[in-house]
Design a protein around this motif. Structure first.
Motif, PDB file in Angstrom:
ATOM      1  N   GLU A 196      56.193  39.480  27.668  1.00 27.49           N
ATOM      2  CA  GLU A 196      55.887  38.104  28.053  1.00 27.49           C
ATOM      3  C   GLU A 196      56.737  37.067  27.312  1.00 27.49           C
ATOM      4  OE1 GLU A 196      54.978  34.616  29.244  1.00 27.49           O
ATOM      5  OE2 GLU A 196      54.233  36.375  30.319  1.00 27.49           O
ATOM      6  N   SER A 197      57.045  37.272  26.067  1.00 28.34           N
ATOM      7  CA  SER A 197      57.763  36.245  25.299  1.00 28.34           C
ATOM      8  C   SER A 197      59.261  36.547  25.178  1.00 28.34           C
ATOM      9  CB  SER A 197      57.157  36.116  23.898  1.00 28.34           C
ATOM     10  OG  SER A 197      57.174  37.363  23.226  1.00 28.34           O
ATOM     11  N   PHE A 198      59.798  37.338  26.118  1.00 35.34           N
ATOM     12  CA  PHE A 198      61.211  37.696  26.085  1.00 35.34           C
ATOM     13  C   PHE A 198      61.838  37.514  27.465  1.00 35.34           C
ATOM     14  CE2 PHE A 198      59.295  39.982  22.618  1.00 35.34           C
ATOM     15  CZ  PHE A 198      60.254  40.010  21.623  1.00 35.34           C
ATOM     16  N   VAL A 199      63.164  37.433  27.465  1.00 32.39           N
ATOM     17  CA  VAL A 199      63.943  37.564  28.694  1.00 32.39           C
ATOM     18  C   VAL A 199      65.040  38.592  28.444  1.00 32.39           C
ATOM     19  CG1 VAL A 199      63.507  35.224  29.546  1.00 32.39           C
ATOM     20  CG2 VAL A 199      65.489  35.651  28.077  1.00 32.39           C
ATOM     21  N   ARG A 200      65.468  39.224  29.527  1.00 32.10           N
ATOM     22  CA  ARG A 200      66.573  40.185  29.424  1.00 32.10           C
ATOM     23  C   ARG A 200      67.837  39.550  29.978  1.00 32.10           C
ATOM     24  NH1 ARG A 200      67.143  45.266  33.335  1.00 32.10           N
ATOM     25  NH2 ARG A 200      68.119  43.568  34.504  1.00 32.10           N
ATOM     26  N   ILE A 201      68.896  39.606  29.186  1.00 29.29           N
ATOM     27  CA  ILE A 201      70.181  39.025  29.577  1.00 29.29           C
ATOM     28  C   ILE A 201      71.175  40.169  29.760  1.00 29.29           C
ATOM     29  CG2 ILE A 201      71.956  37.351  28.987  1.00 29.29           C
ATOM     30  CD1 ILE A 201      69.995  36.201  26.905  1.00 29.29           C
ATOM     31  N   ALA A 202      71.781  40.252  30.934  1.00 30.77           N
ATOM     32  CA  ALA A 202      72.746  41.315  31.231  1.00 30.77           C
ATOM     33  C   ALA A 202      74.164  40.777  31.118  1.00 30.77           C
ATOM     34  CB  ALA A 202      72.500  41.870  32.629  1.00 30.77           C
ATOM     35  N   PHE A 203      75.055  41.553  30.507  1.00 28.15           N
ATOM     36  CA  PHE A 203      76.448  41.101  30.453  1.00 28.15           C
ATOM     37  C   PHE A 203      77.205  41.643  31.668  1.00 28.15           C
ATOM     38  CE2 PHE A 203      76.334  44.338  26.829  1.00 28.15           C
ATOM     39  CZ  PHE A 203      75.198  43.874  26.220  1.00 28.15           C
ATOM     40  N   VAL A 204      76.933  41.006  32.813  1.00 28.27           N
ATOM     41  CA  VAL A 204      77.510  41.455  34.074  1.00 28.27           C
ATOM     42  C   VAL A 204      78.381  40.366  34.711  1.00 28.27           C
ATOM     43  CG1 VAL A 204      75.773  43.188  34.596  1.00 28.27           C
ATOM     44  CG2 VAL A 204      75.333  40.814  35.220  1.00 28.27           C
ATOM     45  N   MET A 260      73.618  47.485  28.451  1.00 24.47           N
ATOM     46  CA  MET A 260      74.346  46.301  28.894  1.00 24.47           C
ATOM     47  C   MET A 260      73.424  45.086  28.892  1.00 24.47           C
ATOM     48  SD  MET A 260      74.671  47.686  32.798  1.00 24.47           S
ATOM     49  CE  MET A 260      75.704  46.365  33.388  1.00 24.47           C
ATOM     50  N   TYR A 261      72.458  45.082  27.951  1.00 24.05           N
ATOM     51  CA  TYR A 261      71.444  44.029  27.909  1.00 24.05           C
ATOM     52  C   TYR A 261      71.203  43.528  26.497  1.00 24.05           C
ATOM     53  CZ  TYR A 261      70.364  46.444  32.281  1.00 24.05           C
ATOM     54  OH  TYR A 261      70.452  47.050  33.503  1.00 24.05           O
ATOM     55  N   ILE A 320      77.079  53.743  27.441  1.00 21.49           N
ATOM     56  CA  ILE A 320      77.266  52.327  27.089  1.00 21.49           C
ATOM     57  C   ILE A 320      76.705  52.111  25.689  1.00 21.49           C
ATOM     58  CG2 ILE A 320      76.956  49.945  27.820  1.00 21.49           C
ATOM     59  CD1 ILE A 320      78.408  51.643  29.867  1.00 21.49           C
ATOM     60  N   TYR A 321      77.540  52.340  24.687  1.00 22.81           N
ATOM     61  CA  TYR A 321      77.129  52.187  23.292  1.00 22.81           C
ATOM     62  C   TYR A 321      78.278  51.580  22.505  1.00 22.81           C
ATOM     63  CZ  TYR A 321      79.774  56.539  22.777  1.00 22.81           C
ATOM     64  OH  TYR A 321      80.761  57.497  22.801  1.00 22.81           O
TER      65      TYR A 321
END
Length: 398
Positions: free
Chosen positions: A364-372, A323-324, A211-212
């Motif tokens: 702590e100051s981040f969120v992970r967003i997945a393209f799912v 994918m994030y 996934i690149y």
């Protein structure tokens, strides 16, 4: 009766459990939640892989116990994949073990090679099993940076100089989950040289090898001459072929590490269902176009997500792989922290993401967003987040 179990005491409350609870409650109320949290592919595997599964499952003999380390045909298929993709030769009998997904393999390898009190070097933030697999096994964790810059090797050197007892294992994973950072082969050369000099085992997690998006395929640490002396690498079919629920992965590389994992697994399981393993052979030997199709799908989703969230007022970094998106919490929500902001998105925007603190305190100051989710749903998420941001801006102005 004493219920203060040793290993359970070492596990903090699972951060994602709170977000999952909120998602479930919202859906129970009939609310539509756009779930960009878990890296859970929403498309099926290739049709020929499902057909092969069904075909083999009809064989009455296919329902017996399978082989814990994986059927020979699957280990040979993985060796062919490494030869095609990385130019790496593997002995399918001694250097490959099939795992029930990379997560199970990592955890069981930790059990196989760790004694209570051992010190392990693990990135922070990173996929939770990288640290907690060893914590469950009784080890102590020393955090190192996830970013592969100068601080990475400075931290390694510091830990080897001043940690008592000296670390025994280094865990790395690129493309990174959750940060999506990538490395080149020179980085792996430096890691292998460092490990050989200091007597470290290296565990490389290459779950996102296919996934690149920038035309530069992520390398394998095993491409480095001498890497097999110190390194084992985990790969997974979950993301490459949308086979997450099939639980199919591999450990390849150093014979001693692969042998230790194989021996522990022989006591714990009889391997994946044989039809799944045969279908995995079909996937690995299938046309490259199937992998490219998924890669292009994730690239389109990434671009739509960055564009639509940007219009909402949330500027996101553009990942080169995985994918994030590893997204900073917007300034107006910084006071909530990662978990609080993730809750806010569910409650007021109907969008679920993963709080970065679940991957280590440095998230702590981040969120992970997945393209799912599909592109339409991602655009809808952008509109709902825009409405939330506008509402917060109005409240601040008042």
């Amino acid at each position: 009766m004493n219920d203060d179990f040793y290993r359970i005491k070492r596990l903090p409350p699972y951060v994602f459990a709170e977000v999952n609870r909120m998602k479930a409650e919202a859906r129970a109320r009939g609310q539509d939640i756009i779930d960009l949290g878990m890296g859970n592919p929403d498309t099926p595997p290739p049709a020929y892989v499902i057909d092969k599964l069904a075909e083999v499952a009809r064989d009455p003999k296919a329902h017996r116990y399978s082989a814990s380390r994986g059927i020979e045909g699957l280990r040979k298929a993985q060796a062919r994949y490494y030869r095609r993709r990385f130019g790496v030769e593997l002995d399918h009998d001694k250097e490959i073990c099939v795992t029930l997904g990379s997560k199970e393999g990592l955890a069981n390898l930790a059990q196989a090679i760790t004694a209570p009190g051992d010190v392990i070097l693990s990135p922070n933030p990173s996929y939770p099993i990288h640290a907690f697999g060893f914590i469950i096994a009784g080890a102590t964790i020393r955090s190192i940076p996830t970013s592969p810059g100068p601080d990475f090797f400075q931290s390694l050197d510091y830990q080897m100089r001043y940690t008592v007892p000296k670390p025994t294992v280094l865990v790395i994973g690129y493309p990174s989950n959750p940060t999506a950072e990538t490395v080149d082969l020179d980085f792996y050369h430096d890691v292998v040289n460092f490990a050989r000099h200091h007597g470290l085992w290296v565990i490389s997690d290459l779950a996102y090898a296919e996934i690149y998006f920038d035309g530069n395929p992520p390398p394998s640490i095993l491409q480095v001459p001498g890497a097999k002396d110190v390194a084992v690498e985990f790969t997974s079919m979950s993301k490459t072929f949308s086979m997450a629920g099939w639980r199919m992965g591999f450990a390849v590389g150093n014979q001693q590490l692969v042998g230790a994992l194989t021996r522990v697994k022989s006591y714990l399981d009889y391997g994946a269902f044989t039809p799944i393993q045969v279908a995995a052979v079909a996937a690995l030997d299938g046309p490259e176009e199937e992998i490219e199709k998924r890669r292009e799908m994730y690239k389109r989703r990434r671009d739509v997500l960055v564009e639509s969230f940007g219009r909402a007022g949330w500027d996101l970094p553009v990942p080169k792989a995985s994918m994030y998106i590893w997204a900073p919490v917007p300034a107006q929500f910084a006071h909530l922290g990662a978990l609080g902001f993730a809750k806010e998105l569910i409650e007021k925007a109907g969008v679920a993401v993963s709080p970065g603190v679940g991957f280590g305190e440095r998230g702590e100051s981040f969120v992970r967003i997945a393209f799912v989710e599909n592109e339409q749903r991602i655009r809808q998420a952008g509109r709902q987040i825009r409405a939330l941001f506008k509402g917060e801006a109005r409240e601040a102005a008042e």
